[in-house]
Write a protein that holds these residues in place. Structure first.
Motif, PDB file in Angstrom:
ATOM      1  N   ARG A 339      26.458 -20.964  42.245  1.00 15.61           N
ATOM      2  CA  ARG A 339      25.027 -21.228  42.375  1.00 15.61           C
ATOM      3  C   ARG A 339      24.500 -22.105  41.245  1.00 15.61           C
ATOM      4  NH1 ARG A 339      22.672 -16.269  41.650  1.00 15.61           N
ATOM      5  NH2 ARG A 339      21.508 -16.763  39.731  1.00 15.61           N
ATOM      6  N   THR A 340      24.945 -21.817  40.046  1.00  9.76           N
ATOM      7  CA  THR A 340      24.331 -22.488  38.888  1.00  9.76           C
ATOM      8  C   THR A 340      25.097 -23.726  38.419  1.00  9.76           C
ATOM      9  OG1 THR A 340      25.525 -20.999  37.387  1.00  9.76           O
ATOM     10  CG2 THR A 340      23.298 -20.342  38.078  1.00  9.76           C
ATOM     11  N   LEU A 341      26.366 -23.859  38.834  1.00  9.84           N
ATOM     12  CA  LEU A 341      27.160 -25.024  38.396  1.00  9.84           C
ATOM     13  C   LEU A 341      27.449 -25.981  39.540  1.00  9.84           C
ATOM     14  CD1 LEU A 341      29.805 -23.253  36.099  1.00  9.84           C
ATOM     15  CD2 LEU A 341      27.648 -24.323  35.410  1.00  9.84           C
ATOM     16  N   ALA A 342      26.780 -25.787  40.671  1.00 13.46           N
ATOM     17  CA  ALA A 342      27.112 -26.547  41.876  1.00 13.46           C
ATOM     18  C   ALA A 342      27.026 -28.056  41.660  1.00 13.46           C
ATOM     19  CB  ALA A 342      26.192 -26.121  43.021  1.00 13.46           C
ATOM     20  N   ARG A 343      26.070 -28.503  40.866  1.00 16.70           N
ATOM     21  CA  ARG A 343      25.868 -29.955  40.694  1.00 16.70           C
ATOM     22  C   ARG A 343      26.421 -30.449  39.342  1.00 16.70           C
ATOM     23  NH1 ARG A 343      21.343 -27.927  43.168  1.00 16.70           N
ATOM     24  NH2 ARG A 343      20.858 -28.833  45.213  1.00 16.70           N
ATOM     25  N   THR A 344      27.382 -29.736  38.803  1.00 15.37           N
ATOM     26  CA  THR A 344      27.977 -30.135  37.517  1.00 15.37           C
ATOM     27  C   THR A 344      29.458 -30.380  37.702  1.00 15.37           C
ATOM     28  OG1 THR A 344      28.626 -27.932  36.766  1.00 15.37           O
ATOM     29  CG2 THR A 344      26.329 -28.551  36.442  1.00 15.37           C
ATOM     30  N   GLU A 345      30.079 -30.832  36.610  1.00 10.23           N
ATOM     31  CA  GLU A 345      31.527 -31.065  36.640  1.00 10.23           C
ATOM     32  C   GLU A 345      32.311 -29.836  36.184  1.00 10.23           C
ATOM     33  OE1 GLU A 345      30.241 -31.918  32.448  1.00 10.23           O
ATOM     34  OE2 GLU A 345      29.449 -32.135  34.488  1.00 10.23           O
ATOM     35  N   HIS A 346      31.635 -28.672  36.095  1.00 10.23           N
ATOM     36  CA  HIS A 346      32.287 -27.489  35.519  1.00 10.23           C
ATOM     37  C   HIS A 346      32.916 -26.556  36.555  1.00 10.23           C
ATOM     38  CE1 HIS A 346      30.858 -28.314  31.444  1.00 10.23           C
ATOM     39  NE2 HIS A 346      29.708 -28.695  31.988  1.00 10.23           N
ATOM     40  N   LEU A 347      32.919 -26.938  37.823  1.00  3.04           N
ATOM     41  CA  LEU A 347      33.649 -26.177  38.840  1.00  3.04           C
ATOM     42  C   LEU A 347      34.934 -26.924  39.168  1.00  3.04           C
ATOM     43  CD1 LEU A 347      30.897 -24.931  41.327  1.00  3.04           C
ATOM     44  CD2 LEU A 347      32.202 -23.590  39.674  1.00  3.04           C
ATOM     45  N   HIS A 348      36.054 -26.214  39.201  1.00  2.00           N
ATOM     46  CA  HIS A 348      37.366 -26.875  39.280  1.00  2.00           C
ATOM     47  C   HIS A 348      38.189 -26.298  40.430  1.00  2.00           C
ATOM     48  CE1 HIS A 348      36.223 -28.421  35.364  1.00  2.00           C
ATOM     49  NE2 HIS A 348      36.094 -27.180  34.915  1.00  2.00           N
ATOM     50  N   GLU A 349      37.765 -26.574  41.655  1.00  2.00           N
ATOM     51  CA  GLU A 349      38.477 -26.044  42.821  1.00  2.00           C
ATOM     52  C   GLU A 349      39.857 -26.677  42.980  1.00  2.00           C
ATOM     53  OE1 GLU A 349      37.402 -23.531  44.615  1.00  2.00           O
ATOM     54  OE2 GLU A 349      35.587 -23.411  43.404  1.00  2.00           O
ATOM     55  N   ASP A 350      40.068 -27.849  42.347  1.00  2.00           N
ATOM     56  CA  ASP A 350      41.343 -28.549  42.513  1.00  2.00           C
ATOM     57  C   ASP A 350      42.342 -28.235  41.406  1.00  2.00           C
ATOM     58  OD1 ASP A 350      39.795 -29.780  40.604  1.00  2.00           O
ATOM     59  OD2 ASP A 350      40.643 -31.786  40.986  1.00  2.00           O
ATOM     60  N   TRP A 351      41.980 -27.410  40.459  1.00  2.00           N
ATOM     61  CA  TRP A 351      42.903 -27.079  39.375  1.00  2.00           C
ATOM     62  C   TRP A 351      44.008 -26.154  39.862  1.00  2.00           C
ATOM     63  CZ3 TRP A 351      40.485 -26.290  33.858  1.00  2.00           C
ATOM     64  CH2 TRP A 351      39.822 -27.471  33.493  1.00  2.00           C
ATOM     65  N   GLU A 352      45.150 -26.230  39.208  1.00  2.00           N
ATOM     66  CA  GLU A 352      46.320 -25.423  39.587  1.00  2.00           C
ATOM     67  C   GLU A 352      46.508 -24.262  38.595  1.00  2.00           C
ATOM     68  OE1 GLU A 352      51.185 -25.833  39.981  1.00  2.00           O
ATOM     69  OE2 GLU A 352      49.947 -27.609  39.516  1.00  2.00           O
ATOM     70  N   LEU A 353      46.600 -23.071  39.141  1.00  2.87           N
ATOM     71  CA  LEU A 353      46.828 -21.890  38.300  1.00  2.87           C
ATOM     72  C   LEU A 353      48.315 -21.789  37.979  1.00  2.87           C
ATOM     73  CD1 LEU A 353      45.653 -19.290  36.999  1.00  2.87           C
ATOM     74  CD2 LEU A 353      46.158 -18.118  39.154  1.00  2.87           C
TER      75      LEU A 353
END
Length: 809
Positions: A339-353
Motif C-alpha cells: 500500500r505505501t511503497l506501491a509507487r516507489t522503487e522499494h518493492l522487489h518482486e523480481d528479486w531472487e531468494l
C-alpha cells in the motif's frame, strides 16, 4: 450391514428369540408371534440409535479429514484433502500434511518428512523442476501424499490422488478418527459385567425355584427369561456410546471438532486453560500502526504514502517476510508495504531468494538473503524480536538501552513490536548462520491486533467456573501485560521464557501458582509448562497452532488446535480442533462437556432406578406363589420407553443453571458413585413398593388376575414416567423441573401415556398383554397408585435437596 449384524446380536434380541421359541413349544402361537414381531421393533430402535451414532461420527470424520490449500480459477481456497483432483495447484507450507502427489513448480526452503514412505527420518530438501540441477520426475522435484512439510513452502501441480499416489499404493490410511476405550467405557463395562452375572444367577434360581414348586419347567424358563430381560444391563453401553458420539456432534455445531472422544470426558474436569494470545484472545487481524526510527515514533495506521526516511525500514520488513505469507504478522507487513511503497522503487518482486535463516529457539528472528536480478546487489533482510535483532546488530549497552526503551513505549500501548535490520554480503561467502552477517538496525514496526470483544466475559465465566486461564505469547512482556489487563487477567504475575529456562522444576512449580501470563515464550517451552502444571495436579487444556506446539498439545489432557491458522501437525496432535479460532468457543466446549457428563449421570441413575421395580415385579410373584405380573411382552413395552428415554431424552436435557458456576469435577470422579447408586435404588424401591402393594391388594380383594395385572401395569408405567421426571435435575423437585424445555422427553411421555390408554381400552391389545377387561375404577386406582409413586419420589428429592443445602451452608 454391520449395524444390522450388531443389532441382531443384542442380548435382548436373543432373549426374545428364546421366549418366542418357548411360547411356540407351549402351543401359544399368538404370544410367540408377538414376541418374535417385537424383535423387529427392538432391532429398529437399536438400528436407529446406531445409525444416529454412526452419522455423528461420520460428520466428525468429514470435518476432520485433512485439509488442503489449492489455487482454482486464480483464487486460493481451502478444501477437504479428498476433494483435490489432478491438475490442482497445491500450496504447501510448514506443518502441512501433503494431500496428493505432485511435481514442485516453485519452492522456498521446502523440506519434507517422507519417513512414512521411506522409513528415513531425515527431512528431504525439495527443488522445483526449473531449478538448476533438478530433473523432471526425480523424487527431489516431487511431493508425496501423506508426507509432512517440515520447513518452507512451495507450489505443486497435483499429478496423482487417492489410491494412485505412492501412499495409496502402499495401502496406508490416514486421517481417520480412532474410537478408543475411555475411562467411562471401562467403568460402564464393569457395571454391565456385574449386573449381567447377577442377572444370569437370578434367572437360573428362578427357573429352578419355579420348576421345583410349580412343576412346570417351560413356564419356569419363561419366568426366568422375564427376570433376565428385566435386569439385563444392555442400555448402559448403548447410552454411553450415544452420549459421547452425539456429544461430539453437538460440540462440532459450536465450531469445535472432537478428534478424540476421551476429550469429551476430560472437558468437565479441566482446571487450567492455557491459550495463545494471537488469534485466540485477539481477532488475528494484524495491522501495522506505528513505525519507529532513530528515537522517533510515527502513527502510520491511516497513511497511504510514507516519508522517504521510512521507506527502507518498510522495504526490509517486507523482504524479511515470505512472498506469499500465511502468518498474519507477515500478511500485515506485506499488505502495508504494497500500500505505501506501491509507487516507489522499494518493492522487489523480481528479486531472487537465495537462502532463508528460519526462526529458532536460540534466535527469535528470521533472515532472508536476496539477489537483485538486474543490479547484482546481494542483501540480507532480518526481522524479529527486538532483543534478537539487537544481538544480530551487536549493539552496545547504550544502543540496546535506547532500543529497549522505545520498544517498551510501543509495547505499553498493546502493540506487537518487531525490529528490522539489513546487511550486505558477497555471493561467494554466504555464511551458514545469520549471526555472521554485519547487520545494521533500521528501526521498529508496531502492529496492533484488537482484543476479541467477547473475551473478557468468557474470562470471567472461566473464573466463576473455577477454571484458571493462562495466557501464553511470544510478545514482549509489556505488551502481554497490557493485553492481560484488557481481557481481565488483572493482578496476575508475569513470567518470561528466559525465566522458564533458568528455573529448575522446584522453583517453577512454586511460581506456577501465581503466574498466569507467560511472555516471550518459544513454542518448545509450552511442553515444559504443560508437564509442570500436570505435575501440580491440574487438568490442562492447551491451545496451539504450529509444528513445535504438537508435543505440548499431545501431552496436555486436552490439546486444542487452531483450525483456521493451525498446521496439520498441530491438528493431528490435538484432541479438539477449533474450526473458528475463537476463545469463547473453548469455553462453550467446556460447558458442553460438563453438560454431557451431567446428563450421562442422570441417565445412568435412571437406568439403575427403573430396573429395580421391573426386576422386583418379575421376581417377587414367583417367590410368593402369585400369578406372574410381568410377561416378556410387557417388558418389551417397558424397554420401548426406557431405551429412548435414557439415550435420547436425557441426552437432550438442557444444562443445569449452575453448570458454569461450580468447580470442575475430579477427573477420578465415578459416573455412579455409591451414594448415587443408593439413591437411585431407593427411588426404584419406592416405585416397587407401591406397585407391589397395589398388586397384592388387588389379588387379596379377589379382583380377576387379568384386571389387577392391567391396573398394576398402569401403575408401573406411571411410576416409570415419574422416575424419568425425578432424575431430570438433581437440584430441582419434580414440580419445578416440569417447565424445562425438552421436546424429546415430552414426546416419549406423551407416546407412553397414549399407548397405555390404547392397551387398556382395546380388547385385542389387552389380550396380547395378558390383560382382561378392567373396570374404570380399577384403572383409576392403578393410575392413582402410579401417581402416589410421584409423591414418594418428590419426598425423596426434597430430602436430598435439604441435605445438599445443609452441606453447602
Amino acid at each position: 450391514m454391520t449395524l444390522a449384524r450388531e443389532a441382531a446380536s443384542e442380548p435382548m434380541v436373543l432373549l426374545l428369540l428364546a421366549a418366542g421359541g418357548i411360547y411356540l413349544a407351549l402351543g401359544d402361537r399368538r404370544d410367540a408371534f408377538v414376541l418374535l414381531g417385537s424383535i423387529l421393533v427392538v432391532l429398529g430402535i437399536t438400528f436407529v440409535q446406531g445409525y444416529r451414532t454412526e452419522r455423528a461420527v461420520e460428520r466428525l470424520r468429514d470435518l476432520s479429514s485433512p485439509r488442503a490449500r489449492v489455487i482454482r480459477d486464480s483464487e486460493q481456497t481451502r478444501i477437504a484433502g479428498r476433494e483435490v483432483v489432478r491438475g490442482d495447484l497445491l500450496i504447501v507450507s510448514e506443518g502441512d500434511r501433503v494431500a496428493a502427489d505432485g511435481k514442485v513448480l516453485w519452492q522456498s526452503n521446502l523440506t519434507t518428512d517422507e519417513s512414512l514412505l521411506t522409513g528415513e527420518s531425515v527431512p528431504v530438501s525439495k527443488r522445483a523442476e526449473g531449478d538448476a540441477g533438478a530433473e523432471a520426475g526425480e523424487p527431489a522435484a516431487r511431493v508425496f501424499s501423506g508426507t509432512l512439510v517440515v520447513s518452507g513452502q512451495g507450489l505443486a501441480e497435483v499429478t496423482e490422488t487417492g489410491s494412485a499416489t505412492e501412499m495409496g499404493r502402499i495401502g496406508k490410511s490416514l486421517g481417520s478418527i480412532a474410537v478408543e476405550k475411555t475411562p467411562l467405557q471401562r467403568e460402564t463395562g464393569r457395571i454391565v459385567r456385574r449386573l449381567g452375572v447377577a442377572g444370569i444367577a437370578v434367572c437360573a434360581l428362578i427357573v429352578f425355584f419355579y420348576a421345583r414348586t410349580r412343576g412346570n419347567f417351560l413356564q419356569g424358563l419363561l419366568a426366568g427369561l422375564a427376570v433376565a430381560m428385566s435386569v439385563l444391563p444392555e442400555e448402559f453401553p448403548v447410552v454411553l456410546t450415544v452420549f459421547l458420539a452425539l456429544g461430539a456432534w453437538r460440540i462440532s455445531r459450536r465450531k469445535v471438532l472432537t478428534r478424540r472422544i476421551p476429550a469429551i470426558e476430560a472437558l468437565g474436569a479441566a482446571t487450567v486453560l492455557c491459550v495463545d494470545k494471537t488469534g485466540t484472545l485477539t481477532l488475528n487481524r494484524m495491522a501495522v500502526t506505528r513505525l519507529a526510527q532513530a528515537g522517533q515514533s510515527r502513527d502510520v495506521s491511516t497513511v497511504q504514502t510514507l516519508p522517504e526516511e521510512l521507506h527502507e525500514l518498510v522495504e526490509f520488513a517486507v523482504l524479511a517476510s515470505q512472498k506469499t505469507p500465511f502468518d498474519p504478522t507477515e500478511l500485515a507487513i506485506r499488505e502495508f508495504g504494497l500500500r505505501t511503497l506501491a509507487r516507489t522503487e522499494h518493492l522487489h518482486e523480481d528479486w531472487e531468494l537465495l537462502k532463508e535463516y528460519p526462526l529458532s529457539r536460540e534466535l527469535l528472528a528470521v533472515a532472508h538473503a536476496w539477489k537483485a536480478r538486474e543490479r547484482g546487489d546481494f542483501v540480507v533482510a532480518a526481522k524479529g524480536a527486538p532483543e534478537a535483532i539487537a544481538d544480530l546488530c551487536h549493539l552496545d549497552a547504550s544502543g540496546l538501552r535506547s532500543l529497549l526503551d522505545q520498544v517498551e513505549a510501543l509495547a505499553s500501548d498493546g502493540l506487537r513490536v518487531l525490529a528490522v535490520a539489513k546487511a550486505r554480503f558477497h555471493p561467494e561467502a554466504l555464511p551458514p548462520r545469520s549471526h555472521d552477517f554485519d547487520f545494521e538496525l533500521l528501526g521498529l514496526v508496531g502492529l496492533e491486533d484488537p482484543i476479541r470483544p467477547t473475551v473478557p466475559a468468557s474470562i470471567e465465566q472461566c473464573r466463576t467456573a473455577g477454571i484458571r486461564v493462562v495466557m501464553i505469547t511470544g510478545d514482549y512482556p509489556v505488551t502481554a501485560a497490557r493485553v492481560a489487563r484488557e481481557i481481565g487477567l488483572t493482578g496476575e504475575r508475569l513470567m518470561t521464557g528466559a525465566e522458564l529456562d533458568t528455573a529448575d522444576d522446584r522453583s517453577l512449580a512454586a511460581r506456577l501458582g501465581a503466574a498466569s501470563v507467560f511472555a516471550r515464550v518459544a513454542p518448545a517451552q509450552k511442553l515444559r509448562l504443560v508437564e509442570a502444571l500436570k505435575a501440580a495436579g491440574e487438568v490442562v487444556v492447551m491451545t496451539g497452532d504450529g509444528v513445535n506446539d504438537a508435543p505440548a498439545l499431545k501431552a496436555a489432557h486436552i490439546g486444542i488446535a487452531m483450525g483456521g491458522r493451525g498446521t496439520d501437525v498441530a491438528r493431528e496432535a490435538a484432541a479438539l480442533v477449533l474450526l473458528e479460532d475463537d476463545f469463547p468457543s473453548i469455553v462453550e466446549a467446556i460447558s458442553l462437556g460438563r453438560r454431557i457428563f451431567d446428563n450421562l449421570k442422570k441417565a445412568m441413575a435412571y437406568l439403575v432406578a427403573v430396573h429395580v421395580p421391573i426386576a422386583g415385579l418379575a421376581l417377587f410373584p414367583v417367590l410368593f406363589g402369585w400369578p406372574l405380573l410381568l410377561m416378556p411382552v410387557q417388558i418389551v413395552f417397558l424397554e420401548l420407553i426406557i431405551d429412548p428415554a435414557s439415550s435420547i431424552a436425557f441426552e437432550a436435557e438442557p444444562a443445569e443453571a449452575d453448570i458454569m458456576r461450580r468447580p470442575p469435577r475430579s477427573p477420578r470422579a465415578s459416573l455412579l458413585p455409591g451414594s448415587a447408586v443408593l439413591f437411585a435404588a431407593l427411588q426404584g424401591a419406592a416405585v416397587l413398593a407401591v406397585v407391589l402393594a397395589f398388586y397384592a391388594g388387588g389379588l387379596a380383594r379377589g379382583v380377576p388376575v387379568g384386571a389387577v395385572r392391567a391396573a398394576a401395569f398402569a401403575a408401573l408405567i406411571v411410576g416409570n414416567l415419574g422416575l424419568i421426571l425425578a432424575n431430570r435435575s438433581p437440584s430441582k423437585t419434580i414440580l419445578r423441573s416440569l417447565g424445562g424445555r425438552n421436546p424429546a422427553l415430552w414426546w416419549i411421555v406423551g407416546s407412553a401415556a397414549a399407548t397405555l390408554g390404547l392397551v387398556l381400552a382395546m380388547p385385542g391389545l389387552r389380550d396380547l398383554f395378558r390383560f382382561s377387561e378392567v373396570r374404570a375404577v380399577e384403572a383409576l386406582l392403578g393410575i392413582g397408585a402410579g401417581a402416589a409413586t410421584l409423591v414418594a419420589l418428590e419426598l425423596l428429592n426434597l430430602g436430598r435437596l435439604r441435605r445438599w443445602k445443609r452441606a453447602a451452608s
